[in-house]
Design an enzyme around this catalytic site. Sequence first.
Site, PDB file in Angstrom:
ATOM      1  N   ASP A   1      -7.017  -1.330  -4.544  1.00 38.40           N
ATOM      2  CA  ASP A   1      -8.349  -1.126  -3.540  1.00 38.40           C
ATOM      3  C   ASP A   1      -9.196   0.049  -4.153  1.00 38.40           C
ATOM      4  O   ASP A   1     -10.365  -0.020  -4.174  1.00 38.40           O
ATOM      5  CB  ASP A   1      -7.461  -0.805  -2.270  1.00 38.40           C
ATOM      6  CG  ASP A   1      -6.880  -1.655  -1.664  1.00 38.40           C
ATOM      7  OD1 ASP A   1      -6.956  -2.709  -1.914  1.00 38.40           O
ATOM      8  OD2 ASP A   1      -5.729  -1.072  -0.788  1.00 38.40           O
TER       9      ASP A   1
ATOM     10  N   ASP B   1       0.781  -1.276   0.091  1.00 33.03           N
ATOM     11  CA  ASP B   1       0.007  -0.010   0.017  1.00 33.03           C
ATOM     12  C   ASP B   1       0.722   1.384  -0.071  1.00 33.03           C
ATOM     13  O   ASP B   1       2.049   1.309   0.547  1.00 33.03           O
ATOM     14  CB  ASP B   1      -1.075   0.040   1.153  1.00 33.03           C
ATOM     15  CG  ASP B   1      -2.003  -0.982   1.110  1.00 33.03           C
ATOM     16  OD1 ASP B   1      -2.303  -1.418   0.131  1.00 33.03           O
ATOM     17  OD2 ASP B   1      -2.292  -1.487   2.346  1.00 33.03           O
TER      18      ASP B   1
END
Length: 205
Positions: A174, A155
Amino acid sequence: MPRKYVILLAVTLGVIVLDQWTKYLVVRELTTQMDGKESLGERLGAMYSEPPPQGFDGLHYRSKRHIEVSESFFRIRYAENPGAAWGLFRNLPPDTRGPLFHVVSLGAVLLIVYYFRKLSGTAPEERWALWGLPLVLGGALGNYIDRLARGFVIDFLEAHWFDKAAWPSFNIADSAICIGVGMLIVDAFVRKEKPASAASSSAKT
């Protein structure tokens, strides 16, 4: 090849490529994992091989800097997520977490493909599902590649409010999943309203 499958392949592969490319850039620029690696093959090998043990900061790849896009609201910073979206289930034991995510990921892929096959690909009211399902599929596969390669998801997008409140770090995969799910919610309302409207018109005539 039917148009709907062209859309499925193009959107899904587009999301996967963009997701993995941005993660590659983040690892190359914001961590030391690729330092000293001259060729693209060496850098890809460093990214997709077994990661080194976690350091004192809990990261497998050592972070060297981050990018402040907006000092009060948004930054790009390397992070690792061994759990599901937004860090869910990250505290599960690895021998439980791994098989669980494999089953969930493969189940999601099969479910998305099943529902996509039921679309005609030509009805205007299906457009939200026609584009939403491939976005979700591409996002799911993008993160699944991370899990297969190294056991955690990379991330790097970090939204916050003056560092007093922060949204959990996320990535392109995401984002695609969230947009796709939003489109599927719209699809549920659009295709639910259409039969009701048609029935009402028939009753009046």
